[in-house]
Design an enzyme around this catalytic site. Structure first.
Site, PDB file in Angstrom:
ATOM      1  N   LYS A  55       0.879  -1.161   0.000  1.00 17.45           N
ATOM      2  CA  LYS A  55       0.000   0.000   0.000  1.00 17.45           C
ATOM      3  C   LYS A  55       0.915   1.210   0.000  1.00 17.45           C
ATOM      4  O   LYS A  55       1.607   1.491   0.986  1.00 17.45           O
ATOM      5  CB  LYS A  55      -0.905   0.005   1.235  1.00 17.45           C
ATOM      6  CG  LYS A  55      -1.797   1.246   1.261  1.00 17.45           C
ATOM      7  CD  LYS A  55      -2.605   1.392   2.533  1.00 17.45           C
ATOM      8  CE  LYS A  55      -3.034   2.852   2.690  1.00 17.45           C
ATOM      9  NZ  LYS A  55      -3.584   3.136   4.015  1.00 17.45           N
ATOM     10  N   GLY A 112      -7.726   9.720   9.843  1.00 11.19           N
ATOM     11  CA  GLY A 112      -8.019   9.922  11.253  1.00 11.19           C
ATOM     12  C   GLY A 112      -9.002  11.039  11.552  1.00 11.19           C
ATOM     13  O   GLY A 112      -9.351  11.268  12.703  1.00 11.19           O
ATOM     14  N   ALA A 154      -8.949   2.315   9.647  1.00 13.14           N
ATOM     15  CA  ALA A 154      -8.163   1.933  10.820  1.00 13.14           C
ATOM     16  C   ALA A 154      -8.747   2.593  12.063  1.00 13.14           C
ATOM     17  O   ALA A 154      -9.434   1.942  12.851  1.00 13.14           O
ATOM     18  CB  ALA A 154      -6.698   2.318  10.631  1.00 13.14           C
ATOM     19  N   SER A 155      -8.516   3.892  12.217  1.00 12.17           N
ATOM     20  CA  SER A 155      -8.855   4.515  13.497  1.00 12.17           C
ATOM     21  C   SER A 155     -10.361   4.504  13.785  1.00 12.17           C
ATOM     22  O   SER A 155     -10.746   4.536  14.947  1.00 12.17           O
ATOM     23  CB  SER A 155      -8.299   5.940  13.571  1.00 12.17           C
ATOM     24  OG  SER A 155      -8.698   6.683  12.460  1.00 12.17           O
ATOM     25  N   GLY A 182     -10.628   8.498   6.335  1.00 11.45           N
ATOM     26  CA  GLY A 182     -11.688   9.448   6.607  1.00 11.45           C
ATOM     27  C   GLY A 182     -12.964   8.842   7.160  1.00 11.45           C
ATOM     28  O   GLY A 182     -13.799   9.560   7.707  1.00 11.45           O
TER      29      GLY A 182
END
Lengths: 255, 255, 255, 255
Positions: D96, D157, D205-206, D184
C-alpha cells in the site's frame, strides 16, 4: 476599501470573469460592467478566431486588464507554448495556467500542471494556476512561485458549487499567496461561501454568461463576493447545536 | 427596483433585523444603518425594560418601522395577550408571532402557533408567523390569514444556516403570501441561499448583533440578500454532473 | 442481543417494512424474509382490495406482526374512523397513525395528527405516530401517550434520505419513547445514519419494494440497520478538522 | 457470493483494516475477527518496533494476508526504499503506497506518489496506491499499472467521512481497476456510502481502533460494507423532489 493584490498589482474588485459562453458582445459588455471586474481571462484560441477582435475591443472599452489562459491544453509542453504565444499576442506576462487531464470533466492534471508552472515561472511569467482543491498540490504550486493558486469548487461549467469546503479551507491555510476560487460556481451563495472560506477572490464564467439574464447575474455575483468578503472580515457567530435566544438580556445590562 | 410587499406595505429592503444581543446602542444604530433595513422587530419585554426608551429613540432616529414580537410566549393565550399589549405600546397592529414550544431549542409549537394566528387575524392583526420549515403548517398559517410565513432555517441563535433547503423550497411552492426566512442565519451565504430558494426576505438578529463587527456584518447581510435576490431573478445555470467547457465555441458563431 | 421494545412488545429486528409498491407476492415474501422484519405495516384500503387476502396469507406465513396504518387519511376524524375499522379487521389495537396534509408531498398535518393521537390513545390504541421531524411536535405526541414517534427523513417515496439530521437528533433528545425513522430512506447508508442518530428502528417501504432487486435491497437494509445500531453502541471517533495519523505510536507503548 | 479481486487474489471480505491506534493486542484480535477482514495493512516501522513480533503473531493466528504500507514516507525515493524493505521483511510484493505531502493533514503528494508508483510497478510490486479523490490522478495511477486506486474520503483519522462523493463517483467512472475508499471513515454509514458510490472495498483503521468499543465497531463496519455493497447491486430508487405514495395501487393490478 479592501483591495486585493496579486502579482504586484492591486485590484479593488475581487471578482474575475471569463468570457466563455457569452451569448453576444452586448451581453459581454453589460456583464463586465455590472460585475465591476477589473480582470478578465481570455483564451488565446478564442481571440484568434474571427470575432476575437470585436471582443478585444469591448474589453478594452471596459478598461479591464486581460488575463490570457491556456484553456484546452493537455500537457505542460502545450501549455508553455500557448503561454508564450499569448504573451506575444496580449503583450502581458500574466497567464492563467490550465492543463486539463480529462476531456469529460476538464479537471486539471496535477503532474503536468506543476511541471508547466515551474517552467513558466522560470521564464518570468506571473502564473495564476488553475488547480484541484488538493491542499498539497496548492502548496507545491505556491512553492514553485505561482502568484496565485486557483482551486476549483467543482468541475468547470457544472454549477455544482463548492463540493469540498473543507479542502478549500485547508488549502487556504497551506499557502500565503492569494487563493482564487475558480470553476464550479453556480449561483451567488456559492461565491459568498468561497469568500467566507477565506478565498481572496472568485473567478467565474458560465455562471454569468449562461445565466438567463447574464447582466443581472453579474451584479448578483458582485454583491455576493463583496458580501462574503465583508462577512469573513466581520467575524461570524459560532455554530451552536442548540438555540440561543437572541432576545436574551444576559450580558446586556445597558439596554 | 425590486420592492417587497407585505401586509399592504411596500419595502425596498428585503432584510429585516432583530435587536436581540446587540452590544450597545451605538452598535445598534450603526448596524441598522449599514443593513439598510426598514423593518425592525422588537420584543415588548425588552422595550419595557429600563433602557427600552433609549433603544426606541435610536430606531425612531433611523426611520425604521417597528415590528413587535411575542418572543418568550409559550401558549396561544400568552401570545395573544402579549400581541394586544404590544399593539397598545407600539401603536401598530403588526405582530411577529412567536409561540415557543421548548426552552432549549426555542422551536415553535405548531398547535399553539396556529391557534394564536387564527385569534390574532380575527382581531385584525397583521400577523407575520415565525414557524418551523414544515410546508403543511406554513400553508395552514397562510390559509388562516397570516400576512407572511416566516420559517426557520435552524434554531434561533444557532448559526447553523438552512438545514433543510428542500423544505424551504416546498414551503415556498405551497403558499402565495410572502415567505421570510427567520432564524438560523449564521453568515452571508446563508442569507443569499434563502433568497435563491425563493424567499421574499430574510430576518436575522444574532448573526449581526453578536458578530465580532456588527456594523460590517450588517453590510455583508445587505449585500448577500440583494445578491441572492438578483441571482434568483437572473436564472441560474443548471447543475450538471460533468463539466462543460466554458470556453467552448459551440453555439457562438459570432464570436 | 439488542432487542427493541415498543408498546410493551419486544422485537429483535429493528427494521419495519411497508408493503406499498411491491411488484408481486413473491417479491413481498422474499423481501420480508430477507429483511428479517417482525413488524409490517399494511393499509386497510389495500387489504380490503381484491388481492388483500393473498397478501395477508403471505404475511401470516412469514410470521410477522401486522401494524395497520391510516394511510390516505386527511383529517383526525377520518384517521380515527379508519383506525377503528382496522382494529376490527386486523384484530389489533396497534396503529401507525398517518394524517396527511398535502396530496403532493404526503407530509403530515401537525394539528390533525395530534388531535387524532389524543383520541386514539384515549380509546386504548397503541399509537405509533408518523410525524414531521419537528422536535416539539414529537414531544407533544409522546406526551399525548403515543407508544412511538416516527419522524420522516424526507417525503414518502422521495428517496432523499435524512434531509435534516440535526432535527432527528434533537427529537431523539426530546422524547423518551422509541423513535422510528419513517419515510424518505433511499438506500442502505440512509438507514445506517438513522440508527447512528439514535433512532431505535427504521421503517421503509418503497426503498425496498421499488428497488430493482427488492429481495437484495431488503437484505441490504437489514445489514445497514444492524450496522448503524452497532456503530451507535460502539461509540464513534470524534470528527477532527485535521488528520491524526492512524499509524502513530503515541500512547501505544505496549505495541 | 460476491468476491472482490485485486492483484490476482480474490477475497470474500470487502473490508480492509489498518492496525494504527489499536489499544491492545486483545482488541486487535477481536476487531480483526469481528470485521471478517482478510487483508490487514501494517507499517514497516511499527512491525520493526519492539512489540511488532507480538502483533505479527496475532495477525498470523487470524489468518489474514498482510499488506505492508509506506506510511510516513515523504518522497518517492523514501517510499520506494521502504517498499523494498517491506518486501523482504514480509515476504510479499504487495504494497500500500503512501507518500505524504503534509505532516498536518497527512494528505498525499500527487507528484511523488505517481513517481513512486511507476518505479514500484516497474520493479514488479503489486501497488495499491493511497491517493486524493482526484479522478485524473486516479486514472494516471491506474494507467501506471497500479493494482488498485485508494482515494481518501477525508484526511486520515479525521472521521469526516466522504467529503466529496461527486469526486469518488467520477473517479470510479474513470478507472477499471478496483477502487478502495481509504481514510476518513468515521462511522458505519460512511462505509456504506462508499460502497454505494461504487467502491469495491473500504479500508479503515482509526474508526475501529479508536472507537470506544473497537470490536463492536468492527462488526458494525462489516455489516455496513456488506449492506452498502448489496444496496449498490440491488439498484436503489431514484431521488424525487416530491413524494410518491408508497401505498399507491398504481401498476399493481395483481394485489
Amino acid at each position: 476599501g479592501d483591495p486585493f493584490t496579486v502579482g504586484g498589482e492591486t485590484f479593488t474588485s475581487r471578482l474575475l470573469l471569463g468570457t466563455g459562453g457569452v451569448p453576444s458582445l452586448e451581453a459581454l459588455e453589460a456583464s463586465v460592467r455590472a460585475s465591476g471586474t477589473q480582470l478578465v481571462t481570455v483564451a488565446l484560441r478564442r481571440v484568434e478566431a474571427s470575432a476575437g477582435g470585436a471582443m478585444m475591443a469591448v474589453l478594452d472599452r471596459c478598461g479591464v486588464r486581460l488575463l490570457p489562459n491556456t484553456a484546452g491544453c493537455r500537457t505542460a509542453r502545450e501549455a508553455v507554448r500557448t503561454a508564450r504565444l499569448a504573451r506575444e499576442a496580449f503583450d502581458t506576462n500574466w497567464v492563467k495556467l490550465e492543463v486539463i487531464g480529462d476531456e469529460h470533466t476538464l479537471l486539471p492534471d496535477a503532474v503536468e500542471l506543476l511541471d508547466a508552472a515551474e517552467q513558466l515561472v522560470a521564464e518570468g511569467f506571473v502564473v495564476l494556476a488553475y488547480t484541484t482543491d488538493d491542499p498539497v498540490l496548492g502548496r507545491r504550486l505556491a512553492d514553485a512561485g505561482c502568484a496565485a493558486v486557483m482551486p476549483l469548487g467543482s468541475p468547470i461549467g457544472s454549477g455544482l458549487g463548492i463540493r469540498n469546503p473543507h479542502n478549500i479551507a485547508l488549502l487556504r491555510e497551506a499557502v500565503s499567496v492569494p487563493v482564487v476560487l475558480d470553476a464550479g460556481i453556480g449561483t451567488a451563495s456559492d461565491a459568498a461561501q468561497a469568500m467566507e472560506l477565506g478565498c481572496d477572490a472568485v473567478l467565474l464564467a458560465s455562471a454569468v454568461t449562461r445565466a438567463r439574464d447574464p447582466e443581472r447575474m453579474a451584479l448578483a455575483m458582485r454583491q455576493a463576493v463583496e458580501g462574503g468578503r465583508q462577512a469573513k472580515l466581520a467575524g461570524r457567530i459560532p455554530r451552536r447545536w442548540h438555540a440561543e435566544a437572541s432576545t436574551s438580556f444576559a450580558g446586556l445590562p445597558e439596554l
